[in-house]
Structures are given as structure tokens and as C-alpha cells.
Design an enzyme around this catalytic site. Structure first.
Site, PDB file in Angstrom:
ATOM      1  N   ASP A  74       6.717  38.884  -0.369  1.00  0.00           N
ATOM      2  CA  ASP A  74       8.074  38.728   0.141  1.00  0.00           C
ATOM      3  C   ASP A  74       8.718  37.422  -0.306  1.00  0.00           C
ATOM      4  O   ASP A  74       8.049  36.550  -0.882  1.00  0.00           O
ATOM      5  CB  ASP A  74       8.084  38.831   1.681  1.00  0.00           C
ATOM      6  CG  ASP A  74       7.010  37.970   2.336  1.00  0.00           C
ATOM      7  OD1 ASP A  74       6.458  37.079   1.662  1.00  0.00           O
ATOM      8  OD2 ASP A  74       6.725  38.182   3.516  1.00  0.00           O
ATOM      9  N   ASN A 143       4.467  38.691  15.979  1.00  0.00           N
ATOM     10  CA  ASN A 143       5.018  39.973  16.442  1.00  0.00           C
ATOM     11  C   ASN A 143       4.395  41.164  15.703  1.00  0.00           C
ATOM     12  O   ASN A 143       4.848  42.292  15.848  1.00  0.00           O
ATOM     13  CB  ASN A 143       6.544  39.983  16.266  1.00  0.00           C
ATOM     14  CG  ASN A 143       6.969  39.868  14.806  1.00  0.00           C
ATOM     15  OD1 ASN A 143       6.128  39.775  13.919  1.00  0.00           O
ATOM     16  ND2 ASN A 143       8.264  39.877  14.557  1.00  0.00           N
ATOM     17  N   HIS A 145       4.184  41.499  12.341  1.00  0.00           N
ATOM     18  CA  HIS A 145       4.717  41.820  11.013  1.00  0.00           C
ATOM     19  C   HIS A 145       3.702  41.520   9.909  1.00  0.00           C
ATOM     20  O   HIS A 145       2.870  40.629  10.036  1.00  0.00           O
ATOM     21  CB  HIS A 145       6.085  41.154  10.750  1.00  0.00           C
ATOM     22  CG  HIS A 145       6.071  39.688  10.458  1.00  0.00           C
ATOM     23  ND1 HIS A 145       7.073  38.850  10.894  1.00  0.00           N
ATOM     24  CD2 HIS A 145       5.226  38.895   9.768  1.00  0.00           C
ATOM     25  CE1 HIS A 145       6.830  37.633  10.466  1.00  0.00           C
ATOM     26  NE2 HIS A 145       5.715  37.625   9.787  1.00  0.00           N
ATOM     27  N   GLU A 150       9.202  43.829   9.845  1.00  0.00           N
ATOM     28  CA  GLU A 150       9.319  43.477  11.256  1.00  0.00           C
ATOM     29  C   GLU A 150       9.136  44.725  12.134  1.00  0.00           C
ATOM     30  O   GLU A 150       9.321  45.855  11.660  1.00  0.00           O
ATOM     31  CB  GLU A 150      10.714  42.893  11.514  1.00  0.00           C
ATOM     32  CG  GLU A 150      11.023  41.624  10.724  1.00  0.00           C
ATOM     33  CD  GLU A 150      10.354  40.375  11.289  1.00  0.00           C
ATOM     34  OE1 GLU A 150       9.256  40.478  11.860  1.00  0.00           O
ATOM     35  OE2 GLU A 150      10.935  39.287  11.147  1.00  0.00           O
TER      36      GLU A 150
END
Ligand code: GLP
Length: 253
Positions: A74, A143, A145, A150
Site C-alpha cells: 500500500d 482494527n 486491517h 479497512e
């Protein structure tokens, strides 16, 4: 302590340094077994120690990256390559400038591409045409990811533009001068691309990751916890330090 859960190899290390060394050994073994390996690479605080070990192994002639090709997971959007918080900068600083990978073999999503759709399409095509990823290194967000996929209602399959979660922006603000400077969007490999990697190596350290590690390994498979999909991958190695393994130690003993 080592064990297998749902086909995943779980290794709990005493320290971050030990976790990093084990991870580097696995990456180096991949490259030594297949010198023209396609590596999927991750950024964030977690793999910094692993990259340091890989540089050390390279300097000691234990691994050679001449024929290796890499695809990073990413990149922030928009961000310039020269920004010291770009993943381009990070990769160069932590790994590429210290080893002998060819510049042409290094791929990172372009954080200031004008035509994002084209950038994403070309990125996936390039991975596919290279023969697919042999070993994908992953960290995990608090979280759940992976890359910048996400929590959501669905899994995104290919490389795509993402709106970052407030939790991610907050977590990553520690690398920036202020939270306002954290880009609100990113370009990330999708779940299909990650899941098509032949092998996956996920690293996590520190107590802040303990809850999400338990959910990833033992919770239900849901796009709400993106990393949970790894339960369906046939070849995953998870290396944790003791803190990140806090809620699973008795389950993997
Ligand atoms: C970042 C990256 C992920 C990384 C994760 C955890 O935002 N996009 O690839 O794995 O969040 O980061 P850290 O290792 O700093 O905890």
C-alpha cells in the site's frame, strides 16, 4: 512455543527482536530457495526489525536480492515519494538502499498517480504477469486491517483506493508531526491479491495487537475484521511476541 490453528502456523517469540529474526530467516529462506522470488512487502512499525535483520543477513552474504522482485501492499494517497512519511521513503530507508535489489524490480503503488483506476489496474496486472506473489509479509492494524483494507461490509478484491478509518489515522499519526498531516486516503492491494499469495507471513507485536490477534485467529471470518479471512488461506505463518499473544497463549499451547 509453536502450534497450528486452522492450518496456520503460530510462533510466539519472547521478544520483538526474536520475532524479527525469525521473520527475516523465513524471508531469506524463501529467497535462497527461489532467487527470483516475488515478495509482497509491508510497512508500519512492526516489520522495521525484520528489515534490519535482512540487511544484516545481506551484508553477511547470507541472502542475495539480485533477482528478487517486490510489490508493496500500500501507499498513502495523496503523498509525494520525497515525503519522509511515504511508504516509498520508508522502504528505501529501511531496506532498498541497503541491499542489491534492482530498481526496476521494486513496485510500490504511486501515491500521486493522476489516474488512480489505471494505477490500480496496472498494479494488479503487473503482479499477475510476474507470476503472483510467493511470500506476502503482513502487519495488522488494531482494527484488523491488512494492507489498508479497512473493516467494511464487503471484501475489496483488487488494488483500490481506500478511505482510511479514524482509528487508522489516529494510530498512524504517531509517525507524523500532527494528526492533520496524516493522509485521509490510500491505495491498497485488495484481499483477492493478498489471498492469492502462495505463502503469507503475518507479524504482530505489543499488547495493543493482542485483542485483534485473538479475533483474527478465533473470531468469525468477516470483512469487519479483514485479517480474519486469512483463516481460509492454506499457508499462513503468524509470528507474535508474547504481548501480542496474550489472549491466545493457552489456546496454542
Ligand atoms: C499500517 C499499514 C499496514 C500495517 C498496519 C500496522 O497503517 N498500512 O500495512 O500493517 O498499519 O502498523 P504498525 O506495524 O505500525 O502497527
Amino acid at each position: 512455543m509453536k502450534n497450528k490453528i486452522r492450518g496456520m502456523r503460530i510462533i510466539v517469540s519472547d521478544t520483538y527482536e526474536e520475532m524479527s529474526k525469525k521473520a527475516a530467516t523465513i524471508v531469506a529462506a524463501q529467497v535462497n530457495l527461489k532467487p527470483n522470488s516475488i515478495l509482497g512487502l509491508a510497512t508500519g512499525g512492526t516489520p522495521v526489525g525484520m528489515y534490519k535483520e535482512l540487511v544484516k543477513m545481506y551484508n553477511d552474504d547470507e541472502v542475495d536480492f539480485e533477482d528478487v522482485k517486490s510489490f508493496n501492499l500500500d501507499e498513502y494517497y495523496p503523498i509525494d515519494k520525497t515525503n519522509n512519511q511515504s511508504y516509498y521513503y520508508y522502504m528505501n530507508d529501511n531496506l532498498f538502499k541497503h541491499i542489491n535489489m534492482k530498481e526496476d524490480n521494486i513496485n510500490i503503488p504511486n501515491g500521486h498517480a493522476e489516474d488512480i483506476e489505471k494505477e490500480c489496474y496496472e498494479y494488479d496486472k503487473n503482479i499477475y504477469n510476474s507470476g503472483g506473489i510467493d511470500l506476502q509479509v503482513l502487519g495488522i492494524g488494531t482494527n484488523g486491517h491488512i494492507g489498508f483494507n479497512e473493516p467494511d461490509l464487503t471484501f475489496e478484491s483488487g488494488t483500490h483506493k481506500v478511505k482510511l478509518d479514524d482509528e487508522t489515522i489516529k494510530a498512524n499519526s504517531r509517525f507524523f508531526d500532527s494528526i492533520e498531516e496524516v493522509p485521509k486516503e490510500a491505495i491498497s492491494m485488495g484481499m483477492k491479491t493478498i489471498m492469492q499469495s502462495r505463502k503469507i507471513l503475518l507479524l504482530a507485536n505489543g499488547e495493543a495487537k493482542a485483542k485483534i490477534i485473538e479475533k483474527m485467529l478465533f473470531g468469525e471470518i468477516s470483512p469487519n475484521v479483514p485479517a480474519s479471512i486469512l483463516q481460509l488461506h492454506p499457508h499462513v505463518i503468524v509470528i507474535l511476541d508474547k504481548e501480542a499473544a496474550k489472549y491466545i497463549e493457552d489456546k496454542v499451547n
